[in-house]
Design a protein around this motif. Structure first.
Motif, PDB file in Angstrom:
ATOM      1  N   THR A  61       7.733   2.972  15.750  1.00  0.00           N
ATOM      2  CA  THR A  61       7.096   4.160  15.194  1.00  0.00           C
ATOM      3  C   THR A  61       7.762   4.555  13.885  1.00  0.00           C
ATOM      4  OG1 THR A  61       8.508   5.446  16.692  1.00  0.00           O
ATOM      5  CG2 THR A  61       6.220   5.147  17.332  1.00  0.00           C
ATOM      6  N   VAL A  62       6.985   5.145  13.001  1.00  0.00           N
ATOM      7  CA  VAL A  62       7.457   5.598  11.704  1.00  0.00           C
ATOM      8  C   VAL A  62       7.614   7.114  11.734  1.00  0.00           C
ATOM      9  CG1 VAL A  62       6.990   5.698   9.220  1.00  0.00           C
ATOM     10  CG2 VAL A  62       6.328   3.673  10.529  1.00  0.00           C
ATOM     11  N   PHE A  63       8.776   7.595  11.281  1.00  0.00           N
ATOM     12  CA  PHE A  63       9.053   9.033  11.199  1.00  0.00           C
ATOM     13  C   PHE A  63       9.075   9.416   9.714  1.00  0.00           C
ATOM     14  CE2 PHE A  63      10.366   7.824  15.299  1.00  0.00           C
ATOM     15  CZ  PHE A  63      10.560   8.931  16.098  1.00  0.00           C
ATOM     16  N   VAL A  64       8.235  10.339   9.322  1.00  0.00           N
ATOM     17  CA  VAL A  64       8.200  10.811   7.934  1.00  0.00           C
ATOM     18  C   VAL A  64       8.392  12.322   7.918  1.00  0.00           C
ATOM     19  CG1 VAL A  64       6.869  10.980   5.801  1.00  0.00           C
ATOM     20  CG2 VAL A  64       6.676   8.926   7.220  1.00  0.00           C
ATOM     21  N   TYR A  65       9.413  12.772   7.191  1.00  0.00           N
ATOM     22  CA  TYR A  65       9.663  14.205   7.064  1.00  0.00           C
ATOM     23  C   TYR A  65       8.786  14.784   5.966  1.00  0.00           C
ATOM     24  CZ  TYR A  65      11.944  18.608   5.923  1.00  0.00           C
ATOM     25  OH  TYR A  65      12.200  19.929   5.657  1.00  0.00           O
ATOM     26  N   SER A  66       8.052  15.843   6.321  1.00  0.00           N
ATOM     27  CA  SER A  66       7.180  16.530   5.377  1.00  0.00           C
ATOM     28  C   SER A  66       7.822  17.859   5.000  1.00  0.00           C
ATOM     29  CB  SER A  66       5.801  16.760   6.012  1.00  0.00           C
ATOM     30  OG  SER A  66       4.956  17.449   5.130  1.00  0.00           O
ATOM     31  N   SER A  67       8.141  18.010   3.713  1.00  0.00           N
ATOM     32  CA  SER A  67       8.860  19.210   3.276  1.00  0.00           C
ATOM     33  C   SER A  67       7.949  20.435   3.170  1.00  0.00           C
ATOM     34  CB  SER A  67       9.528  18.957   1.919  1.00  0.00           C
ATOM     35  OG  SER A  67       8.561  18.637   0.935  1.00  0.00           O
ATOM     36  N   SER A  68       6.639  20.217   3.158  1.00  0.00           N
ATOM     37  CA  SER A  68       5.728  21.348   2.996  1.00  0.00           C
ATOM     38  C   SER A  68       5.740  22.275   4.208  1.00  0.00           C
ATOM     39  CB  SER A  68       4.292  20.842   2.747  1.00  0.00           C
ATOM     40  OG  SER A  68       3.854  20.090   3.867  1.00  0.00           O
ATOM     41  N   ASN A  69       5.981  21.697   5.385  1.00  0.00           N
ATOM     42  CA  ASN A  69       6.004  22.530   6.602  1.00  0.00           C
ATOM     43  C   ASN A  69       7.233  22.271   7.465  1.00  0.00           C
ATOM     44  OD1 ASN A  69       5.413  19.998   7.525  1.00  0.00           O
ATOM     45  ND2 ASN A  69       3.373  20.515   8.316  1.00  0.00           N
ATOM     46  N   SER A  70       8.186  21.482   6.946  1.00  0.00           N
ATOM     47  CA  SER A  70       9.421  21.152   7.668  1.00  0.00           C
ATOM     48  C   SER A  70       9.125  20.541   9.038  1.00  0.00           C
ATOM     49  CB  SER A  70      10.307  22.403   7.816  1.00  0.00           C
ATOM     50  OG  SER A  70      11.617  22.019   8.193  1.00  0.00           O
ATOM     51  N   HIS A  71       8.212  19.581   9.026  1.00  0.00           N
ATOM     52  CA  HIS A  71       7.862  18.853  10.236  1.00  0.00           C
ATOM     53  C   HIS A  71       8.076  17.352  10.003  1.00  0.00           C
ATOM     54  CE1 HIS A  71       6.157  22.570  11.670  1.00  0.00           C
ATOM     55  NE2 HIS A  71       5.716  21.994  12.789  1.00  0.00           N
ATOM     56  N   GLU A 125       0.840  -1.198   0.000  1.00  0.00           N
ATOM     57  CA  GLU A 125       0.000   0.000   0.000  1.00  0.00           C
ATOM     58  C   GLU A 125       0.875   1.248   0.000  1.00  0.00           C
ATOM     59  OE1 GLU A 125      -2.238  -0.114   3.608  1.00  0.00           O
ATOM     60  OE2 GLU A 125      -0.517   0.297   4.886  1.00  0.00           O
ATOM     61  N   ILE A 126       0.199   2.396  -0.173  1.00  0.00           N
ATOM     62  CA  ILE A 126       0.834   3.698   0.053  1.00  0.00           C
ATOM     63  C   ILE A 126       0.632   4.045   1.523  1.00  0.00           C
ATOM     64  CG2 ILE A 126       0.833   6.151  -0.509  1.00  0.00           C
ATOM     65  CD1 ILE A 126       1.854   4.400  -2.778  1.00  0.00           C
ATOM     66  N   PHE A 127       1.736   4.282   2.220  1.00  0.00           N
ATOM     67  CA  PHE A 127       1.665   4.574   3.655  1.00  0.00           C
ATOM     68  C   PHE A 127       1.144   5.994   3.851  1.00  0.00           C
ATOM     69  CE2 PHE A 127       3.335   5.993   7.707  1.00  0.00           C
ATOM     70  CZ  PHE A 127       3.108   4.894   8.532  1.00  0.00           C
ATOM     71  N   GLN A 128       0.031   6.113   4.574  1.00  0.00           N
ATOM     72  CA  GLN A 128      -0.562   7.422   4.795  1.00  0.00           C
ATOM     73  C   GLN A 128      -1.254   7.455   6.146  1.00  0.00           C
ATOM     74  OE1 GLN A 128      -0.598  10.646   4.808  1.00  0.00           O
ATOM     75  NE2 GLN A 128      -0.780  10.720   2.567  1.00  0.00           N
ATOM     76  N   VAL A 129      -1.122   8.587   6.843  1.00  0.00           N
ATOM     77  CA  VAL A 129      -1.783   8.796   8.123  1.00  0.00           C
ATOM     78  C   VAL A 129      -3.144   9.423   7.861  1.00  0.00           C
ATOM     79  CG1 VAL A 129      -1.577   9.884  10.401  1.00  0.00           C
ATOM     80  CG2 VAL A 129       0.462   9.109   9.203  1.00  0.00           C
ATOM     81  N   GLN A 130      -4.080   9.183   8.780  1.00  0.00           N
ATOM     82  CA  GLN A 130      -5.422   9.753   8.630  1.00  0.00           C
ATOM     83  C   GLN A 130      -5.368  11.271   8.463  1.00  0.00           C
ATOM     84  OE1 GLN A 130      -7.209   8.022  12.231  1.00  0.00           O
ATOM     85  NE2 GLN A 130      -8.690   7.003  10.901  1.00  0.00           N
ATOM     86  N   GLN A 131      -6.368  11.784   7.791  1.00  0.00           N
ATOM     87  CA  GLN A 131      -6.489  13.211   7.472  1.00  0.00           C
ATOM     88  C   GLN A 131      -5.327  13.716   6.604  1.00  0.00           C
ATOM     89  OE1 GLN A 131      -6.699  12.773  11.256  1.00  0.00           O
ATOM     90  NE2 GLN A 131      -8.795  12.137  10.811  1.00  0.00           N
ATOM     91  N   ASN A 132      -4.620  12.757   5.944  1.00  0.00           N
ATOM     92  CA  ASN A 132      -3.517  13.136   5.043  1.00  0.00           C
ATOM     93  C   ASN A 132      -2.533  14.100   5.716  1.00  0.00           C
ATOM     94  OD1 ASN A 132      -4.436  11.588   2.874  1.00  0.00           O
ATOM     95  ND2 ASN A 132      -5.878  13.201   2.269  1.00  0.00           N
ATOM     96  N   LEU A 133      -2.114  13.722   6.913  1.00  0.00           N
ATOM     97  CA  LEU A 133      -1.218  14.594   7.680  1.00  0.00           C
ATOM     98  C   LEU A 133       0.183  14.653   7.069  1.00  0.00           C
ATOM     99  CD1 LEU A 133      -2.308  13.586  11.282  1.00  0.00           C
ATOM    100  CD2 LEU A 133      -2.656  15.794  10.179  1.00  0.00           C
ATOM    101  N   ILE A 134       0.526  13.635   6.266  1.00  0.00           N
ATOM    102  CA  ILE A 134       1.844  13.641   5.625  1.00  0.00           C
ATOM    103  C   ILE A 134       1.721  14.332   4.268  1.00  0.00           C
ATOM    104  CG2 ILE A 134       3.748  12.233   4.788  1.00  0.00           C
ATOM    105  CD1 ILE A 134       2.873  10.035   6.694  1.00  0.00           C
ATOM    106  N   GLN A 135       2.194  15.554   4.187  1.00  0.00           N
ATOM    107  CA  GLN A 135       2.148  16.326   2.954  1.00  0.00           C
ATOM    108  C   GLN A 135       3.573  16.479   2.399  1.00  0.00           C
ATOM    109  OE1 GLN A 135      -0.619  17.354   1.419  1.00  0.00           O
ATOM    110  NE2 GLN A 135      -1.953  16.550   3.029  1.00  0.00           N
ATOM    111  N   SER A 136       3.736  16.166   1.135  1.00  0.00           N
ATOM    112  CA  SER A 136       5.034  16.296   0.454  1.00  0.00           C
ATOM    113  C   SER A 136       6.163  15.614   1.241  1.00  0.00           C
ATOM    114  CB  SER A 136       5.381  17.782   0.236  1.00  0.00           C
ATOM    115  OG  SER A 136       4.374  18.431  -0.477  1.00  0.00           O
ATOM    116  N   PRO A 137       6.064  14.291   1.459  1.00  0.00           N
ATOM    117  CA  PRO A 137       7.128  13.601   2.202  1.00  0.00           C
ATOM    118  C   PRO A 137       8.436  13.627   1.428  1.00  0.00           C
ATOM    119  CG  PRO A 137       5.660  12.011   1.188  1.00  0.00           C
ATOM    120  CD  PRO A 137       5.041  13.359   0.970  1.00  0.00           C
TER     121      PRO A 137
END
Length: 566
Positions: free
Chosen positions: A526-536, A503-515
């Motif tokens: 736990t999975v850590f995903v860096y999102s470049s859209s907000n540097s979080h 599958e495509i790994f995704q958190v509810q409410q599409n919290l991962i934007q531009s990984p």
């Protein structure tokens, strides 16, 4: 009237209380609560202890009518008033305290240990037990296979023995016969020559009277006192015997030994410990400073991680605070750093050397592995299973790539060259010792997997019906699934241990934007995903421990059943 306290999960009688989250629990759901990874640091107590202790008097064995009130901390011995009077002189210099105070002291002291037993040791022992059960049929299958191999060997031995008796034994016996008959014939020749010689001696002696000088000269050349009676070669016919006895030991030696190798202490297998959740659970977000458009992460623990862009490499905690940084990192967007089992940082410096920074950061980084001549070092990973170091490297001008395995102290073990990858930008290792490479190729990029020995297993070329797969940052989860960032679809793709798309790994409410990169903490899964859209960094969990690991260690109704019987 008083309302009875009930378990919040099932409505059964409340027996336990979680001091951390304030939840009422029954005996069954107390175990379920404790194995949930979200509650790993929770502490559960008996509900009746929530508002203090109800202490029953414990009576002295020697003086049954008196309660034990004192405790000798030096001797680990309780005392009633009468015992204290009798033994006071022996304990005057000892550390004495009230029994209840000693109880509170040691209960608090062992609280972390009990928490570890509840949340880790007991579940892991149950997982090991679950792993033993399938080993029984596996053992039976191995024994059956050994029996078949022994039968096959016995058949081959029988055929070989028949062949030897029919062909090789007669030839061998004929050679032996020819040898002994040859020796006997030689004895006849030697003996006849000896007889002729003796006759010559006798003849010379008998006819010596008229030629005394000649006889004396003859004796000089043929001293009579040194003449042997018979030639040395004349020996009895050798006795030839053959051992016709056959013992069980002889047969077992022919069949060979069965070797049993010790394999060490068992470890819980993740398939008996973990299971995938139906929905990925969001745990929190960590703001990141010190990097721009990060491309790689390495989890140091459940609360700290190293993260890098093309230039910078920084250590961030769960609040987003920058704890440390590295100045001499290789300026490339690839897997240039990793973390050891002990939490030390391994990274590639600007000269393509592998350097090590201890987790306490007291000493400066030290060079662990020098770069190979003509080779460019691109990626590094430290195995959580063996602590070996995997290093991906290339030679540009001849289009050659390999992954080299080093020991934890930097000694080269072996290297893997696979025709299926040309640029190992990122490398990791799965729990079955597979080497997983995120390979960049101008024509067709892919995830390439070989086993630990370097044999090619498979390549993953992207999700179905989605061309242009560009794998970058890569990691594996607790169930040996592979998580890889696809720079083409800007998503995290999950595949299983054999390369099948999940599958495509995704958190509810599409919290991962531009990984941009992904990492995994084995400490709390736990999975850590860096999102470049907000540097979080978005922290989530798609795996939890199986509920059966938290089943009660004893029957919660055992005491009630005993009372009914009585």
């Amino acid at each position: 009237m008083y309302a009875a306290r009930v378990c919040k999960d099932c409505g059964a009688d409340c027996v336990f209380f979680c001091e951390t989250c304030g939840k009422d629990l029954c005996s069954v759901h107390k175990g379920v609560h404790m194995v949930d990874l979200d509650n790993a640091n929770h502490f559960v107590i008996l509900y009746r202890e929530r508002n203090g202790y109800f202490i029953k008097d414990e009576y002295c064995e020697k003086h049954p009518e008196l309660a034990c009130k004192l405790w000798c901390d030096s001797c680990d011995e309780p005392f009633c008033d009468e015992c204290w009077k009798e033994k006071k002189k022996d304990h005057e210099k000892h550390a004495m305290m009230e029994v209840f105070e000693a109880y509170k002291k040691y209960k608090e002291e062992f609280k972390p240990k009990i928490a570890q037993l509840r949340s880790e040791v007991l579940p892991y022992n149950r997982a090991i037990l679950a792993g033993i059960e399938p080993d029984i049929p596996e053992c039976e299958a191995q024994i059956a296979e050994l029996k078949e191999k022994m039968r096959d060997k016995a058949e081959r031995l029988k055929k070989y023995i028949d062949k030897c008796v029919k062909k090789k034994c007669p030839k061998r016996l004929k050679r032996l016969e020819n040898k002994i008959i040859g020796q006997l014939n030689q004895q006849c020749i030697d003996l006849q020559e000896h007889i002729d010689y003796l006759r010559e001696l006798v003849y010379r002696y008998e006819h010596s009277a008229n030629k005394p000088a000649e006889f004396l000269l003859f004796l000089k050349d043929h001293p009579l006192d040194k003449v042997p009676d018979i030639p040395e070669s004349c020996k009895e016919l050798p006795e030839m015997t053959f051992n016709t006895e056959v013992t069980k030991e002889d047969v077992l030696k022919l069949l060979g030994e069965i070797t049993v190798e010790e394999t060490g202490i068992r470890k819980p297998e993740y398939r008996f410990t973990l299971e995938r959740l139906r929905v990925v659970k969001y745990l929190g977000t960590v703001p990141v400073t010190g990097v721009k458009s990060a491309c790689h992460m390495s989890c140091k623990s459940a609360t700290e991680f190293w993260i890098s862009d093309k230039v910078n490499l920084v250590l961030i905690d769960q609040t987003g605070k920058k704890l440390s940084d590295v100045k001499d990192k290789l300026d490339k967007e690839c897997g240039v750093h990793a973390v050891t089992k002990d939490g030390d940082l391994i990274y590639i410096d600007k000269k393509s050397n592998i350097r090590k920074l201890l987790k306490d950061k007291k000493d400066k980084p030290s060079t662990l592995i020098n770069s190979k001549e003509s080779w460019e070092t691109l990626s590094v990973f430290c195995s959580f299973e063996s602590d070996d170091i995997l290093v991906g490297m290339i030679i540009h001008n001849i289009n050659r790539a390999m992954v080299v395995r080093y020991s934890s102290d930097g000694k080269e073990k072996h290297f893997i060259e696979c025709e299926h990858y040309t640029t190992p930008l990122f490398v990791t290792e799965n729990h079955n010792q597979d080497v997983v490479v995120s390979n960049h190729d101008r024509n067709s990029s892919s995830v390439v997997v070989t086993n630990g020995g370097g044999e090619y297993r498979f390549s993953f070329n992207g999700p179905p019906k989605e061309p242009g797969f560009k794998p970058r940052s890569i990691c594996v989860d607790g169930l040996s699934n592979i998580l890889v960032y696809d720079d083409n679809s800007k998503s995290i793709v999950m595949i299983d241990v054999d390369g099948h798309y999940l599958e495509i790994f995704q958190v509810q409410q599409n919290l991962i934007q531009s990984p941009r990169c992904v990492s995994y903490s084995i400490d709390n899964h736990t999975v850590f995903v860096y999102s470049s859209s907000n540097s979080h960094v978005v922290v989530s969990r798609h795996i939890n421990r199986q509920e059966y690991l938290g089943k009660p260690t004893i029957d919660p109704d055992a005491d009630k059943k005993k009372k009914k019987k009585n």
